[in-house]
Design a protein around this motif. Structure first.
Motif, PDB file in Angstrom:
ATOM      1  N   ARG A  56      -2.597  12.777  10.858  1.00 27.74           N
ATOM      2  CA  ARG A  56      -1.409  12.080  10.456  1.00 27.74           C
ATOM      3  C   ARG A  56      -1.623  11.433   9.153  1.00 27.74           C
ATOM      4  NH1 ARG A  56      -3.115   8.249  15.055  1.00 27.74           N
ATOM      5  NH2 ARG A  56      -4.543   6.756  13.950  1.00 27.74           N
ATOM      6  N   LYS A  57      -0.472  11.189   8.605  1.00 30.52           N
ATOM      7  CA  LYS A  57      -0.761  10.643   7.023  1.00 30.52           C
ATOM      8  C   LYS A  57      -1.651   9.315   7.062  1.00 30.52           C
ATOM      9  CE  LYS A  57       2.359   9.094   3.218  1.00 30.52           C
ATOM     10  NZ  LYS A  57       1.798  10.285   2.182  1.00 30.52           N
ATOM     11  N   LEU A  58      -2.434   9.170   6.047  1.00 32.19           N
ATOM     12  CA  LEU A  58      -3.148   8.012   6.009  1.00 32.19           C
ATOM     13  C   LEU A  58      -2.378   6.782   5.154  1.00 32.19           C
ATOM     14  CD1 LEU A  58      -5.928   6.422   6.373  1.00 32.19           C
ATOM     15  CD2 LEU A  58      -6.576   7.356   4.349  1.00 32.19           C
ATOM     16  N   ARG A  59      -2.240   5.711   5.729  1.00 27.61           N
ATOM     17  CA  ARG A  59      -1.413   4.750   4.981  1.00 27.61           C
ATOM     18  C   ARG A  59      -2.334   3.676   4.493  1.00 27.61           C
ATOM     19  NH1 ARG A  59       3.846   5.830   5.155  1.00 27.61           N
ATOM     20  NH2 ARG A  59       4.437   7.173   6.980  1.00 27.61           N
ATOM     21  N   ARG A  60      -2.174   2.959   3.577  1.00 27.51           N
ATOM     22  CA  ARG A  60      -3.136   2.204   2.736  1.00 27.51           C
ATOM     23  C   ARG A  60      -2.120   0.996   2.169  1.00 27.51           C
ATOM     24  NH1 ARG A  60      -8.798   3.422   2.143  1.00 27.51           N
ATOM     25  NH2 ARG A  60      -9.370   4.256   4.159  1.00 27.51           N
ATOM     26  N   THR A  61      -2.478  -0.068   2.337  1.00 32.38           N
ATOM     27  CA  THR A  61      -1.818  -1.269   1.689  1.00 32.38           C
ATOM     28  C   THR A  61      -2.488  -1.812   0.576  1.00 32.38           C
ATOM     29  OG1 THR A  61      -2.475  -2.825   3.334  1.00 32.38           O
ATOM     30  CG2 THR A  61      -0.447  -1.586   3.549  1.00 32.38           C
ATOM     31  N   VAL A  62      -2.090  -2.504  -0.539  1.00 31.47           N
ATOM     32  CA  VAL A  62      -3.058  -3.257  -1.425  1.00 31.47           C
ATOM     33  C   VAL A  62      -2.055  -4.463  -1.724  1.00 31.47           C
ATOM     34  CG1 VAL A  62      -1.756  -2.268  -3.496  1.00 31.47           C
ATOM     35  CG2 VAL A  62      -3.919  -3.137  -3.714  1.00 31.47           C
ATOM     36  N   ARG A  63      -2.700  -5.660  -1.913  1.00 34.13           N
ATOM     37  CA  ARG A  63      -2.167  -6.717  -2.114  1.00 34.13           C
ATOM     38  C   ARG A  63      -2.190  -7.394  -3.550  1.00 34.13           C
ATOM     39  NH1 ARG A  63      -0.985 -10.796   1.352  1.00 34.13           N
ATOM     40  NH2 ARG A  63      -2.257  -9.844   3.047  1.00 34.13           N
ATOM     41  N   ASP A  64      -1.030  -7.445  -4.094  1.00 29.15           N
ATOM     42  CA  ASP A  64      -0.931  -7.798  -5.443  1.00 29.15           C
ATOM     43  C   ASP A  64      -1.557  -9.275  -5.833  1.00 29.15           C
ATOM     44  OD1 ASP A  64       0.638  -7.315  -8.132  1.00 29.15           O
ATOM     45  OD2 ASP A  64       1.071  -9.452  -7.840  1.00 29.15           O
ATOM     46  N   ALA A  65      -2.261  -9.164  -6.872  1.00 29.83           N
ATOM     47  CA  ALA A  65      -3.238 -10.473  -7.220  1.00 29.83           C
ATOM     48  C   ALA A  65      -2.196 -11.707  -7.560  1.00 29.83           C
ATOM     49  CB  ALA A  65      -4.279 -10.035  -8.202  1.00 29.83           C
ATOM     50  N   ASP A  66      -1.086 -11.393  -8.122  1.00 28.74           N
ATOM     51  CA  ASP A  66      -0.425 -12.426  -8.625  1.00 28.74           C
ATOM     52  C   ASP A  66       0.652 -12.930  -7.681  1.00 28.74           C
ATOM     53  OD1 ASP A  66      -1.642 -12.373 -11.332  1.00 28.74           O
ATOM     54  OD2 ASP A  66      -0.167 -10.638 -12.026  1.00 28.74           O
ATOM     55  N   SER A  67       1.409 -11.951  -7.059  1.00 30.34           N
ATOM     56  CA  SER A  67       2.515 -12.430  -6.212  1.00 30.34           C
ATOM     57  C   SER A  67       1.835 -12.458  -4.773  1.00 30.34           C
ATOM     58  CB  SER A  67       3.619 -11.471  -6.136  1.00 30.34           C
ATOM     59  OG  SER A  67       2.997 -10.229  -5.510  1.00 30.34           O
ATOM     60  N   ASN A  68       0.701 -12.110  -4.409  1.00 27.81           N
ATOM     61  CA  ASN A  68      -0.041 -12.001  -3.132  1.00 27.81           C
ATOM     62  C   ASN A  68       0.872 -11.098  -2.109  1.00 27.81           C
ATOM     63  OD1 ASN A  68      -2.229 -12.704  -1.638  1.00 27.81           O
ATOM     64  ND2 ASN A  68      -0.880 -14.229  -0.391  1.00 27.81           N
ATOM     65  N   ILE A  69       1.920 -10.166  -2.581  1.00 29.07           N
ATOM     66  CA  ILE A  69       2.740  -9.311  -1.925  1.00 29.07           C
ATOM     67  C   ILE A  69       1.909  -8.132  -1.643  1.00 29.07           C
ATOM     68  CG2 ILE A  69       4.799  -8.153  -1.516  1.00 29.07           C
ATOM     69  CD1 ILE A  69       5.996 -10.303  -3.192  1.00 29.07           C
ATOM     70  N   GLU A  70       1.770  -7.616  -0.340  1.00 27.17           N
ATOM     71  CA  GLU A  70       1.379  -6.371   0.059  1.00 27.17           C
ATOM     72  C   GLU A  70       2.312  -5.190  -0.383  1.00 27.17           C
ATOM     73  OE1 GLU A  70      -2.107  -6.836   3.229  1.00 27.17           O
ATOM     74  OE2 GLU A  70      -0.196  -6.052   3.970  1.00 27.17           O
ATOM     75  N   ARG A  71       1.854  -4.173  -0.712  1.00 25.85           N
ATOM     76  CA  ARG A  71       2.593  -2.988  -0.911  1.00 25.85           C
ATOM     77  C   ARG A  71       1.934  -1.516  -0.351  1.00 25.85           C
ATOM     78  NH1 ARG A  71       1.232   0.085  -5.335  1.00 25.85           N
ATOM     79  NH2 ARG A  71      -0.123  -1.125  -6.731  1.00 25.85           N
ATOM     80  N   VAL A  72       2.815  -0.785  -0.014  1.00 26.09           N
ATOM     81  CA  VAL A  72       2.341   0.370   0.645  1.00 26.09           C
ATOM     82  C   VAL A  72       1.763   1.314  -0.475  1.00 26.09           C
ATOM     83  CG1 VAL A  72       2.387   2.463   2.318  1.00 26.09           C
ATOM     84  CG2 VAL A  72       3.268   0.038   2.943  1.00 26.09           C
TER      85      VAL A  72
END
Length: 305
Positions: free
Chosen positions: A145-161
Motif C-alpha cells: 500500500r502507499k506509504l504515508r508520512r506526515t511532517v509538522r510545520d515548525a512555525d504553525s505546529n500543523i501536520e501535513r501529509v
C-alpha cells in the motif's frame, strides 16, 4: 628431510589443527541452525565492494550446504541513483526515502528487480548453490500500500501529509512462493518491489521488506547487514543485545538516533511477528553472517523479545 620441508610439514599440521578447532567450535551452532530459516538483508558497502560481494555469495551458499534455509532481501539505492543520473532524472529524498513518481518507479523496478536482483543471485550461483531472483510482485509475494508520512510545520505546529509518490510498505506477505523455492532446494533472492491491489508497482525500503518477510516466515534469525558495527551506546561501544523494551528506552533517551531508528524499529516489528532474534551487524566485515551465526556471542547487536 630438510629444515624447509620440516617447517612446511609443521605449518600443514598447525593449519589442520586450527581447522579442526574451528569445526569443533562451530558444530553446536551448526546443529542449532539446522533446518532453520534465516533472512538476510544485503546492502550497503557489502554490496558495493567486489571482494565482500564474492565473500557474501560464498557464505550464503555455505549456509544452504550446511542445512540452513537462507532467504536474501537486497537493496540497491546507489545503483538506482546511478541509472537515474544517466537518464537525467532528478532525485528527491524525504526522511531517507526516495520520492518516486511514475517515471521513476519504472526505473526502480528495472534496476532492483532486473540488474541488481540477477547480480545478487549470480553471486550465490557462482559459489555453488542454486539461487532464484524474484521480486515482491512475483507470485503475489508482497501486497503493498502507499506509504504515508506526515511532517509538522515548525512555525504553525500543523501536520501535513507528505506525498512520496509510489513509495510503499508491505500490507501482506504471501510466503507460498518462498516455501516453494526453499522446498525445492533453492535460495530466494528478493528485490524490494511490491504491488498494490490495483496492480500499481511500489518501491519499498529493503530493510522494511526484510523485516516483513522474516516475520511472515517466523524466521529463526533476521540478519541486517549495515555499514556500522551495530547499535552503539553513548560511548561508541557496541551493545551486544537489546530487548524490545531496551530499544524503546534507547530511542526515547537519545541513545539510538538518526538512521539507526528505522533499522531497530524494523527489527522490533519482526520480533513481534515471531522472529526469534534480529541482528544488526557490520556487512563490511568479511564473513559477517557466518561469524554471527556460528561463533559464541556473534558480532552484532541482537534484538529479541
Amino acid at each position: 628431510m630438510t629444515d624447509r620441508h620440516q617447517a612446511s610439514q609443521l605449518d600443514l599440521t598447525q593449519s589442520a589443527e586450527q581447522q579442526a578447532m574451528i569445526l569443533a567450535h562451530a558444530l553446536p551452532f551448526l546443529r542449532r541452525y539446522a533446518g532453520a530459516t534465516v533472512v538476510v538483508k544485503y546492502g550497503g558497502h557489502a554490496m558495493g565492494d567486489a571482494s565482500l560481494a564474492d565473500s557474501f555469495g560464498h557464505d550464503i551458499a555455505l549456509l544452504k550446504q550446511v542445512g540452513v534455509n537462507p532467504v536474501v532481501v537486497h537493496g540497491g539505492g546507489p545503483q538506482i541513483s546511478e541509472m537515474l543520473n544517466l537518464l537525467r532524472i532528478p532525485s528527491t529524498f524525504v526522511d531517507g526515502l526516495r520520492v518516486t513518481d511514475a517515471a521513476m518507479v519504472e526505473v526502480v523496478e528495472m534496476v532492483l528487480a532486473g540488474t541488481v536482483n540477477k547480480q545478487v543471485a549470480g553471486l550465490i550461483n557462482r559459489a555453488g548453490a542454486l539461487a532464484v531472483g524474484i521480486c515482491g510482485k512475483d507470485g503475489g509475494l508482497i501486497r503493498a500500500r502507499k506509504l504515508r508520512r506526515t511532517v509538522r510545520d515548525a512555525d504553525s505546529n500543523i501536520e501535513r501529509v507528505l506525498d512520496l509518490g509510489f513509495v510503499g510498505e508491505p500490507e501482506e506477505v504471501d510466503v507460498r512462493v518462498i516455501h516453494a523455492l526453499t522446498g525445492a532446494g533453492l535460495i530466494p533472492v528478493i528485490a524490494p518491489v511490491g504491488v498494490g491491489d490495483d496492480g500499481q508497482t511500489y518501491n519499498i525500503n529493503a530493510d522494511t521488506v526484510a523485516g516483513a518477510v522474516a516475520g511472515a516466515l517466523a524466521a529463526t534469525r533476521l540478519l541486517m547487514l549495515t555499514d556500522v558495527p551495530g547499535v552503539l551506546d553513548g560511548e561508541g561501544r557496541l551493545i551486544a543485545d537489546l530487548s524490545v523494551a531496551d530499544v524503546r528506552a534507547g530511542v526515547a533517551d537519545g541513545t539510538i538516533t538518526g538512521g539507526m531508528i528505522p533499522k531497530v524499529e524494523n527489527c522490533v516489528d519482526a520480533v513481534r511477528q515471531g522472529v526469534k532474534g534480529a541482528v544488526i551487524l557490520d556487512g563490511r566485515q568479511p564473513h559477517a553472517c557466518l561469524l554471527e551465526l556460528f561463533t559464541e556471542g556473534g558480532n552484532g547487536t541482537l534484538i529479541h523479545a
